[in-house]
Design a protein around this motif. Structure first.
Motif, PDB file in Angstrom:
ATOM      1  N   ASP A 146       0.812  -1.218   0.000  1.00  0.00           N
ATOM      2  CA  ASP A 146       0.000   0.000   0.000  1.00  0.00           C
ATOM      3  C   ASP A 146       0.843   1.265   0.000  1.00  0.00           C
ATOM      4  O   ASP A 146       0.438   2.292  -0.545  1.00  0.00           O
ATOM      5  N   HIS A 147       2.048   1.186   0.606  1.00  0.00           N
ATOM      6  CA  HIS A 147       2.842   2.399   0.748  1.00  0.00           C
ATOM      7  C   HIS A 147       3.621   2.743  -0.517  1.00  0.00           C
ATOM      8  O   HIS A 147       4.246   3.788  -0.600  1.00  0.00           O
ATOM      9  N   GLU A 148       3.581   1.856  -1.512  1.00  0.00           N
ATOM     10  CA  GLU A 148       4.350   2.095  -2.727  1.00  0.00           C
ATOM     11  C   GLU A 148       3.475   2.740  -3.801  1.00  0.00           C
ATOM     12  O   GLU A 148       2.287   2.478  -3.899  1.00  0.00           O
ATOM     13  N   LYS A 149       4.102   3.542  -4.632  1.00  0.00           N
ATOM     14  CA  LYS A 149       3.373   4.109  -5.761  1.00  0.00           C
ATOM     15  C   LYS A 149       3.211   3.044  -6.838  1.00  0.00           C
ATOM     16  O   LYS A 149       3.902   2.028  -6.838  1.00  0.00           O
ATOM     17  N   ASP A 150       2.299   3.292  -7.750  1.00  0.00           N
ATOM     18  CA  ASP A 150       2.047   2.330  -8.814  1.00  0.00           C
ATOM     19  C   ASP A 150       3.292   2.119  -9.665  1.00  0.00           C
ATOM     20  O   ASP A 150       4.000   3.066 -10.016  1.00  0.00           O
ATOM     21  N   ALA A 151       3.534   0.855  -9.997  1.00  0.00           N
ATOM     22  CA  ALA A 151       4.567   0.518 -10.976  1.00  0.00           C
ATOM     23  C   ALA A 151       3.896   0.490 -12.345  1.00  0.00           C
ATOM     24  O   ALA A 151       2.672   0.354 -12.443  1.00  0.00           O
ATOM     25  N   PRO A 152       4.655   0.616 -13.428  1.00  0.00           N
ATOM     26  CA  PRO A 152       4.054   0.486 -14.761  1.00  0.00           C
ATOM     27  C   PRO A 152       3.230  -0.789 -14.901  1.00  0.00           C
ATOM     28  O   PRO A 152       2.223  -0.813 -15.602  1.00  0.00           O
ATOM     29  N   TRP A 153       3.667  -1.855 -14.219  1.00  0.00           N
ATOM     30  CA  TRP A 153       2.927  -3.121 -14.255  1.00  0.00           C
ATOM     31  C   TRP A 153       1.480  -2.926 -13.826  1.00  0.00           C
ATOM     32  O   TRP A 153       0.564  -3.528 -14.388  1.00  0.00           O
ATOM     33  N   ASP A 154       1.256  -2.081 -12.818  1.00  0.00           N
ATOM     34  CA  ASP A 154      -0.089  -1.875 -12.279  1.00  0.00           C
ATOM     35  C   ASP A 154      -0.970  -1.049 -13.208  1.00  0.00           C
ATOM     36  O   ASP A 154      -2.195  -1.101 -13.120  1.00  0.00           O
ATOM     37  N   ILE A 155      -0.347  -0.297 -14.084  1.00  0.00           N
ATOM     38  CA  ILE A 155      -1.089   0.620 -14.948  1.00  0.00           C
ATOM     39  C   ILE A 155      -1.435  -0.020 -16.289  1.00  0.00           C
ATOM     40  O   ILE A 155      -2.508   0.209 -16.848  1.00  0.00           O
ATOM     41  N   LEU A 156      -0.525  -0.841 -16.808  1.00  0.00           N
ATOM     42  CA  LEU A 156      -0.738  -1.450 -18.119  1.00  0.00           C
ATOM     43  C   LEU A 156      -1.794  -2.547 -18.063  1.00  0.00           C
ATOM     44  O   LEU A 156      -2.011  -3.173 -17.022  1.00  0.00           O
ATOM     45  N   THR A 157      -2.431  -2.800 -19.194  1.00  0.00           N
ATOM     46  CA  THR A 157      -3.389  -3.901 -19.298  1.00  0.00           C
ATOM     47  C   THR A 157      -2.628  -5.221 -19.415  1.00  0.00           C
ATOM     48  O   THR A 157      -1.439  -5.233 -19.760  1.00  0.00           O
ATOM     49  N   PRO A 158      -3.288  -6.358 -19.142  1.00  0.00           N
ATOM     50  CA  PRO A 158      -2.616  -7.656 -19.313  1.00  0.00           C
ATOM     51  C   PRO A 158      -2.053  -7.850 -20.716  1.00  0.00           C
ATOM     52  O   PRO A 158      -0.964  -8.415 -20.875  1.00  0.00           O
ATOM     53  N   ASN A 159      -2.774  -7.385 -21.733  1.00  0.00           N
ATOM     54  CA  ASN A 159      -2.262  -7.509 -23.097  1.00  0.00           C
ATOM     55  C   ASN A 159      -0.993  -6.693 -23.302  1.00  0.00           C
ATOM     56  O   ASN A 159      -0.055  -7.130 -23.980  1.00  0.00           O
ATOM     57  N   GLU A 160      -0.954  -5.506 -22.730  1.00  0.00           N
ATOM     58  CA  GLU A 160       0.237  -4.661 -22.860  1.00  0.00           C
ATOM     59  C   GLU A 160       1.423  -5.275 -22.122  1.00  0.00           C
ATOM     60  O   GLU A 160       2.554  -5.259 -22.613  1.00  0.00           O
TER      61      GLU A 160
END
Length: 359
Positions: free
Chosen positions: A216-230
């Motif tokens: 919870d204390h970490e900011k979003d990684a690109p992994w969290d933002i991209l779709t599964p296809n991406e």
């Protein structure tokens, strides 16, 4: 041509210093194993101050491997393994001393143009590029750029549906491809890809117990933002970029195929090269340790059910009985057509569900 750029050549003869060779640990001595081969290669690597010599094809456990290296280091390997076979069972320190003495008394300039074969080392003629070795890592960026321009976009291709749980990569073959953080971390470990590292962000250093949920204390990684296809597209691009500069893990691939219940194998090609390797692997499953014994038991049980009677064979024979090896292109086309029909029916069902929901 791109790979040629990674290999220096004599300005006059245009001869490369590199080569490849098939190596069979079982032909060195009865006690000699794959781990012993790795130690011998490590000793030569150290004795030559890091000259290229590495296993690049893991084909049949304990029996068939391919190395890439300089012709000099391949020549040294042949001499070292011949010495091992003549000595009975020398200790690893003795082997290390032999390798250092061999290098000290055998200058690189004395390497024969055609490295002679030995009982356990067979130089592969016509190969003067060290395929699947670290020597080719310098070409990875060029190949990545090539793939980036040619792989379908994540909007037009269902990477998750087509690859997740259906693909065994050449870079990491111990499990089926999945678009998950743990699997991406394994790929990062094997490739050191900066792109995968950036994709994972904080997951690289702070891995929660379930492997997917970020702290919870970490900011979003690109992994969290991209779709599964991406995510899938990026992982596939990196796998393919590093594939020709990474060892072929066919031994692990075969084990993963068996452990995941696949029993029908179709090989595309003019000969049954991979099917033959697979058959040899089945006969050596007992050497795989506990995993191999588990597979023997599982395959024997399946064979018993198929035959309708208790199977008394060793397990390896049972595996051959229930596995289907095919190289018939017509059968492959039939399989692919069946799969397309299933996909179409799934799509029609999805469309019907959508219509019902809209009504």
């Amino acid at each position: 041509m791109v790979m040629q750029s990674c290999v220096e050549r004599d300005p006059i003869t245009h001869i490369s210093p590199y080569g490849m060779a098939a190596v069979s640990p079982s032909r060195v001595a009865n006690w000699f194993r794959a781990d012993d081969l790795k130690k011998a290669i490590s000793n030569i690597y150290d004795a030559t101050s890091g000259r290229l010599l590495e296993i690049v094809n893991y084909n049949v456990y304990g029996e068939q491997y391919v190395v890439s290296g300089e012709r000099y280091t391949i020549w040294l390997l042949g001499k070292a393994l011949t010495w091992v076979g003549e000595q009975g069972q020398p200790s690893m320190p003795q082997l290390a001393r032999f390798c250092f003495n061999l290098v000290a008394t055998t200058p690189r300039s004395s390497t024969p143009l055609d490295v002679p074969k030995t009982k356990s080392v067979l130089p592969l003629q016509g190969f003067d590029i060290p395929f699947h070795s670290r020597q080719l890592r310098g070409v990875v960026p060029l190949f990545r750029s090539f793939l980036e321009n040619r792989l379908p976009s994540a909007d037009t291709f269902a990477y998750q549906k087509q690859l997740d749980g259906r693909y065994i990569t050449n870079v990491y073959s111990k499990e089926l491809f999945t678009i998950t953080v743990p699997f991406a971390l394994k790929l990062l470990e094997m490739t050191s890809s900066q792109y995968i590292k950036e994709l994972l962000g904080h997951y690289v250093t702070d891995i929660p117990d379930n492997g997917n949920k970020k702290p919870d204390h970490e900011k979003d990684a690109p992994w969290d933002i991209l779709t599964p296809n991406e995510r899938g597209r990026l992982l596939l691009r990196e796998i393919l970029s590093y594939q020709f500069a990474s060892a072929v893990q066919w031994i692990d691939t075969q084990k993963t195929i068996l452990q995941n219940g696949f029993r029908r194998i179709v090989e595309i090609g003019p000969t049954k090269t991979l099917a033959t390797m697979f058959s040899k692997t089945l006969m050596r499953l007992h050497e795989y340790g506990s995993e191999g014994l588990d597979l023997i038991q599982e395959l024997s049980s399946e064979a018993s059910k198929i035959s309708g009677q208790e199977n008394k064979s060793s397990g390896a024979t049972s595996a051959v009985e229930i596995l289907s090896f095919e190289t018939d292109r017509e059968k492959l086309e039939s399989i692919l057509n069946e799969e397309e029909e299933v996909d179409d029916s799934d799509g029609n069902a999805d469309d019907e569900d959508t219509r019902k929901q809209s009504n």
